[in-house]
Design a protein around this motif. Structure first.
Motif, PDB file in Angstrom:
ATOM      1  N   MET A   1     -20.187  28.636  42.151  1.00  0.00           N
ATOM      2  CA  MET A   1     -18.956  29.714  42.084  1.00  0.00           C
ATOM      3  C   MET A   1     -19.416  31.059  42.047  1.00  0.00           C
ATOM      4  O   MET A   1     -20.104  31.724  41.566  1.00  0.00           O
ATOM      5  N   VAL A   2     -18.366  31.835  42.702  1.00  0.00           N
ATOM      6  CA  VAL A   2     -18.577  33.492  42.569  1.00  0.00           C
ATOM      7  C   VAL A   2     -17.449  33.973  41.803  1.00  0.00           C
ATOM      8  O   VAL A   2     -16.337  33.672  41.902  1.00  0.00           O
ATOM      9  N   GLY A   3     -17.940  34.764  40.756  1.00  0.00           N
ATOM     10  CA  GLY A   3     -16.951  35.440  39.830  1.00  0.00           C
ATOM     11  C   GLY A   3     -16.167  36.686  40.673  1.00  0.00           C
ATOM     12  O   GLY A   3     -16.493  37.016  41.697  1.00  0.00           O
ATOM     13  N   GLY A   4     -14.731  36.893  39.939  1.00  0.00           N
ATOM     14  CA  GLY A   4     -14.019  37.827  40.679  1.00  0.00           C
ATOM     15  C   GLY A   4     -12.998  37.287  41.354  1.00  0.00           C
ATOM     16  O   GLY A   4     -12.046  38.110  42.050  1.00  0.00           O
ATOM     17  N   HIS A   5     -12.937  36.056  41.719  1.00  0.00           N
ATOM     18  CA  HIS A   5     -11.824  35.553  42.658  1.00  0.00           C
ATOM     19  C   HIS A   5     -10.800  34.879  41.871  1.00  0.00           C
ATOM     20  O   HIS A   5     -10.284  33.500  42.165  1.00  0.00           O
ATOM     21  N   GLY A   6     -10.342  35.010  40.732  1.00  0.00           N
ATOM     22  CA  GLY A   6      -9.353  34.547  39.846  1.00  0.00           C
ATOM     23  C   GLY A   6      -9.932  33.837  38.564  1.00  0.00           C
ATOM     24  O   GLY A   6      -9.289  33.832  37.517  1.00  0.00           O
ATOM     25  N   VAL A   7     -11.135  33.460  38.659  1.00  0.00           N
ATOM     26  CA  VAL A   7     -12.294  32.973  37.566  1.00  0.00           C
ATOM     27  C   VAL A   7     -13.372  33.539  37.405  1.00  0.00           C
ATOM     28  O   VAL A   7     -14.063  33.790  38.321  1.00  0.00           O
ATOM     29  N   ASP A   8     -13.642  33.988  35.962  1.00  0.00           N
ATOM     30  CA  ASP A   8     -14.954  34.709  35.620  1.00  0.00           C
ATOM     31  C   ASP A   8     -15.393  33.450  34.646  1.00  0.00           C
ATOM     32  O   ASP A   8     -14.724  32.743  34.226  1.00  0.00           O
ATOM     33  N   VAL A   9     -16.735  33.735  34.372  1.00  0.00           N
ATOM     34  CA  VAL A   9     -17.393  33.294  33.432  1.00  0.00           C
ATOM     35  C   VAL A   9     -18.137  34.019  32.404  1.00  0.00           C
ATOM     36  O   VAL A   9     -18.779  34.952  32.570  1.00  0.00           O
ATOM     37  N   VAL A  10     -17.954  33.567  31.341  1.00  0.00           N
ATOM     38  CA  VAL A  10     -18.985  33.907  29.988  1.00  0.00           C
ATOM     39  C   VAL A  10     -19.783  32.998  29.657  1.00  0.00           C
ATOM     40  O   VAL A  10     -19.682  31.953  29.459  1.00  0.00           O
ATOM     41  N   ASP A  11     -21.008  33.583  30.323  1.00  0.00           N
ATOM     42  CA  ASP A  11     -22.303  32.794  30.382  1.00  0.00           C
ATOM     43  C   ASP A  11     -23.091  32.864  28.902  1.00  0.00           C
ATOM     44  O   ASP A  11     -23.638  33.871  28.882  1.00  0.00           O
ATOM     45  N   VAL A  12     -23.129  31.924  28.044  1.00  0.00           N
ATOM     46  CA  VAL A  12     -23.809  32.238  26.744  1.00  0.00           C
ATOM     47  C   VAL A  12     -25.086  31.558  26.931  1.00  0.00           C
ATOM     48  O   VAL A  12     -25.319  30.235  27.184  1.00  0.00           O
ATOM     49  N   ASP A  13     -25.828  32.301  26.653  1.00  0.00           N
ATOM     50  CA  ASP A  13     -27.633  31.982  27.173  1.00  0.00           C
ATOM     51  C   ASP A  13     -28.137  31.949  25.619  1.00  0.00           C
ATOM     52  O   ASP A  13     -28.853  32.554  25.012  1.00  0.00           O
ATOM     53  N   THR A  14     -27.954  30.545  24.935  1.00  0.00           N
ATOM     54  CA  THR A  14     -28.605  30.301  23.793  1.00  0.00           C
ATOM     55  C   THR A  14     -30.073  30.025  23.790  1.00  0.00           C
ATOM     56  O   THR A  14     -30.596  30.201  22.597  1.00  0.00           O
ATOM     57  N   LYS A  15     -30.781  29.814  24.845  1.00  0.00           N
ATOM     58  CA  LYS A  15     -32.133  29.839  24.954  1.00  0.00           C
ATOM     59  C   LYS A  15     -32.896  31.064  24.581  1.00  0.00           C
ATOM     60  O   LYS A  15     -33.759  31.421  23.902  1.00  0.00           O
ATOM     61  N   ASP A  16     -31.889  32.182  24.628  1.00  0.00           N
ATOM     62  CA  ASP A  16     -32.265  33.540  24.450  1.00  0.00           C
ATOM     63  C   ASP A  16     -31.436  34.116  23.088  1.00  0.00           C
ATOM     64  O   ASP A  16     -31.248  35.278  22.923  1.00  0.00           O
ATOM     65  N   ASP A  17     -31.157  33.206  22.156  1.00  0.00           N
ATOM     66  CA  ASP A  17     -30.440  33.380  21.033  1.00  0.00           C
ATOM     67  C   ASP A  17     -28.727  33.992  21.359  1.00  0.00           C
ATOM     68  O   ASP A  17     -28.550  34.845  20.426  1.00  0.00           O
ATOM     69  N   GLY A  18     -28.365  33.708  22.462  1.00  0.00           N
ATOM     70  CA  GLY A  18     -26.930  34.016  22.626  1.00  0.00           C
ATOM     71  C   GLY A  18     -26.153  33.643  21.941  1.00  0.00           C
ATOM     72  O   GLY A  18     -26.452  32.300  21.787  1.00  0.00           O
TER      73      GLY A  18
END
Length: 141
Positions: A1-18
């Protein structure tokens, strides 16, 4: 999916301690799991372009998959059912189903917008201006 078309994503990157805890509480409308053990929190589009990597004063989060009102600074997010060669034996899953009706009945989350702007997010940028778009601070490895 492409962000900015009504839905965005907060991508939490736990492999890098996010951690999602490095953001203030915000409203999400579904949660997907990632092959690396992270989470995608689906949120109402804020009009803020991609932030990659996304970090706040509290610490590393991951990425923000968004887009500007003029169509710039878009970022992609993989959806459940997607596969990637990098993770041949794992896929994207659904932890909390997406409620699109509720998402589209709500406006963008003000606390999330404030955190994204404070992290350097911007609503500037038009289609085709990819080289001029915001990138978050480099994180030490």
């Amino acid at each position: 999916m492409v962000g900015g078309h009504g839905v965005d994503v907060v991508d939490v990157d736990t492999k890098d301690d996010g951690s999602v805890g490095h953001l203030p509480p915000f409203r999400s409308f579904g949660i997907h799991t990632t092959p690396s053990g992270g989470r995608h929190y689906l949120v109402r589009s804020t009009g803020i372009g991609k932030i990659s990597p996304l970090a706040t004063s509290a610490g590393h989060v991951g990425d923000y998959v968004g887009g500007t009102p003029n169509g710039g600074s878009r970022l992609l997010a993989f959806l459940p059912g997607s596969t990637r060669p990098k993770y041949p034996d794992a896929g994207y899953g659904i932890e909390q189903p997406v409620d699109l009706d509720e998402l589209f009945d709500c406006g963008p989350d003000d606390d999330l917008i404030g955190a994204l702007v404070h992290a350097g997010g911007s609503r500037e940028g038009c289609r085709g201006e990819g080289r001029q778009l915001h990138r978050g601070p480099r994180l030490p490895r």
